[in-house]
Design a protein around this motif. Sequence first.
Motif, PDB file in Angstrom:
ATOM      1  N   LEU A  14      -3.625  34.878  -1.143  1.00 46.54           N
ATOM      2  CA  LEU A  14      -3.144  33.541  -0.123  1.00 46.54           C
ATOM      3  C   LEU A  14      -1.696  34.522   0.299  1.00 46.54           C
ATOM      4  N   ASP A  15      -1.291  33.978   0.918  1.00 50.62           N
ATOM      5  CA  ASP A  15       0.708  34.305   1.266  1.00 50.62           C
ATOM      6  C   ASP A  15       1.536  33.233   0.354  1.00 50.62           C
ATOM      7  N   SER A  16       2.062  33.322  -0.223  1.00 52.71           N
ATOM      8  CA  SER A  16       3.228  32.111  -0.540  1.00 52.71           C
ATOM      9  C   SER A  16       3.906  32.140  -0.091  1.00 52.71           C
ATOM     10  N   TRP A  17       5.152  31.057  -0.099  1.00 51.77           N
ATOM     11  CA  TRP A  17       5.833  31.090   0.214  1.00 51.77           C
ATOM     12  C   TRP A  17       7.241  31.690  -0.190  1.00 51.77           C
ATOM     13  N   GLN A  18       7.907  31.957   1.152  1.00 58.14           N
ATOM     14  CA  GLN A  18       9.831  32.588   0.920  1.00 58.14           C
ATOM     15  C   GLN A  18      10.369  31.649   0.188  1.00 58.14           C
ATOM     16  N   ILE A  19      11.357  31.728  -0.577  1.00 56.95           N
ATOM     17  CA  ILE A  19      12.495  30.721  -1.422  1.00 56.95           C
ATOM     18  C   ILE A  19      13.602  31.434  -1.112  1.00 56.95           C
ATOM     19  N   HIS A  20      14.293  31.325  -0.409  1.00 54.10           N
ATOM     20  CA  HIS A  20      15.206  32.318   0.084  1.00 54.10           C
ATOM     21  C   HIS A  20      17.056  31.417  -0.918  1.00 54.10           C
ATOM     22  N   GLY A  21      16.792  30.770  -1.127  1.00 48.89           N
ATOM     23  CA  GLY A  21      17.745  29.792  -1.804  1.00 48.89           C
ATOM     24  C   GLY A  21      17.462  28.600  -1.972  1.00 48.89           C
ATOM     25  N   PRO A  72       7.497  29.423   4.820  1.00 48.33           N
ATOM     26  CA  PRO A  72       6.139  29.444   4.848  1.00 48.33           C
ATOM     27  C   PRO A  72       5.203  30.422   5.541  1.00 48.33           C
ATOM     28  N   PRO A  73       4.652  31.282   5.566  1.00 50.53           N
ATOM     29  CA  PRO A  73       4.313  32.581   6.081  1.00 50.53           C
ATOM     30  C   PRO A  73       3.440  31.998   8.028  1.00 50.53           C
ATOM     31  N   PHE A 105      13.172  26.721   6.610  1.00 50.79           N
ATOM     32  CA  PHE A 105      13.957  26.006   7.101  1.00 50.79           C
ATOM     33  C   PHE A 105      14.878  25.519   5.889  1.00 50.79           C
ATOM     34  N   GLU A 106      15.304  24.398   5.618  1.00 54.00           N
ATOM     35  CA  GLU A 106      15.801  23.362   4.438  1.00 54.00           C
ATOM     36  C   GLU A 106      14.629  22.363   3.704  1.00 54.00           C
ATOM     37  N   HIS A 107      14.329  22.773   3.113  1.00 54.07           N
ATOM     38  CA  HIS A 107      13.484  21.198   2.050  1.00 54.07           C
ATOM     39  C   HIS A 107      14.170  20.840   1.694  1.00 54.07           C
ATOM     40  N   HIS A 108      14.033  19.544   1.390  1.00 51.88           N
ATOM     41  CA  HIS A 108      14.602  18.819   0.063  1.00 51.88           C
ATOM     42  C   HIS A 108      13.026  18.318  -0.682  1.00 51.88           C
ATOM     43  N   VAL A 109      14.079  18.683  -2.397  1.00 52.27           N
ATOM     44  CA  VAL A 109      13.249  18.950  -3.262  1.00 52.27           C
ATOM     45  C   VAL A 109      14.347  17.690  -4.080  1.00 52.27           C
ATOM     46  N   VAL A 110      12.696  16.821  -4.603  1.00 50.30           N
ATOM     47  CA  VAL A 110      14.246  15.580  -5.315  1.00 50.30           C
ATOM     48  C   VAL A 110      13.936  16.031  -7.344  1.00 50.30           C
ATOM     49  N   ARG A 111      14.637  15.939  -7.833  1.00 50.62           N
ATOM     50  CA  ARG A 111      13.791  17.400  -9.908  1.00 50.62           C
ATOM     51  C   ARG A 111      14.413  15.759 -10.324  1.00 50.62           C
TER      52      ARG A 111
END
Length: 258
Positions: free
Chosen positions: A79-86, A105-106, A111-117
Motif C-alpha cells: 500500500l502507499d505510504s504517507w509522503q514526508i516533505h519536511g 497521505p495518499p 498538511f502539518e502534523h504535530h509529532v511529540v518526540r
Amino acid sequence: MGPKTQRVYETIRSWIESGRYGPGDKLPSERALSAELEIGRTALRQVMARLANERFIKAYDRSAYRVAGGEGVPTPPDLDSWQIHGSRRIYENRWVNLDLVDVEPPGVERFEHHVVRLHHVAITAVVDDQERVLMLWRYRFVPDQWGWELPGGIVDAGEDAAVTATRETEEETGWRPTKVEHVVTYQPMIGMVDSPHEIFVSRGATKVGEPTDAEEAGHVAWIPLDEIPRLMGEGKLLGSGTLVALLHLLSSRPTAAR
C-alpha cells in the motif's frame, strides 16, 4: 511424572529448542516416537499432553502433533505510504520535543502534523520461582493516581536497552535481575507520539541493597501473577509498559498455571 517419562519429555523438548523440529513441523507419529524413545503409548501421551499444555506443540487430527508456531499471518499487499516533505521543531527541551511534520497521505492534501518526540524507554518484568512479579506502588501526579508499575526508565545515549533494563530495576527496587530477555518493542501512542518502549523479562533476581533512586523509588513488593487480572480490573496498574509486560507474562503461562 516418573524418571522415564521426564527423560522423554526433556528429549522431545530439546528437539524443539535445538531446531531439529521447527515451528509448524510435524512430529513423528506416536508409533514412531514410542519405538524410538522406548516408552509406552500411554506414558508418551502424558508427555505430549504436558508439551501441549506448555505450548511447545499442538495436537491435530488423531494422535498427531506439530511444533507450535509457524502458521504465520499473511502480509497485506503493498500500500502507499504517507509522503514526508519536511519537519520543523517548534519546542525543545531535555525531556520533550515537539515537531510539525509536513505530510501527504495518499489521496489527501498535504498538511502539518504535530509529532511529540520523547525518550527511548526500557521496562522490566522480573518474575521469581513463586510466579510473583517485582513491582512498585507509586504515585503519579499527571493522572493524580496511586498504582502498581514495573521498574523502568530512559535509555541513555549510546546505552544498550538491556543494560538500562537491568540498571533501572536495581536503582528503583534494590534487586538485580538475573538475565533480561527482550520481549517486544512498541510505540504507546503511535499516531502522534514517538517514544519507543522496550519490554524485558527476567526469571529471577538477587537482592543487592536498597533502592538508590529517590525520585523513582516506591514501595517495593512481589505481586503474585494470579492477582494481576484483579488489579487490572480495579485500575491499579499504571502505564502501558506495565500492562504490555504483564499481559505477555499471563498469556505465555502454561494453561495449567492459570
